[in-house]
Motif scaffolding. Sequence first.
Motif: not given
Length: 122
Positions: A67-81
């Motif tokens: 889980v990430w606190e921010e929806r636009d966290d760069p790590n979240l976006l990288r994993h989603a990509q």
Amino acid sequence: MTEPLEPGRGTLLTEEDELLEEDELWTDDGSTDHTGWFCVATDPFLCPAAGCEFVASFMTAAHLVLVWEERDDPNLLRHAQRAKEVGRNPRIVHYRPEFGPSASYYAWEASGRPVHGVRGRR
Ligand SMILES: [Zn+2]
């Protein structure tokens, strides 16, 4: 056909998705409520560890929903990509406790990114 497809064995998504011995499962402190944080839902896939029957439908580390606190966290976006690139149909969603045990991505990273069988406790 509307039958759900048998989930395929997961491919290694990242350098973090490695083999894990069940007795070395890392856990976050477990007391943190991550409700309202963000996680990445994906199509179901089997744990990449040989012989492990765990089926994940979220981006996980050591079977914990990351889980990430921010929806636009760069790590979240990288994993989603990365998930998108391998056809796992990622969706960024609000985490809810019924998704299963969670771990903060940053707590996990700070712990040395414990993964399947790579880092035993010594
Ligand atoms: Zn597993």
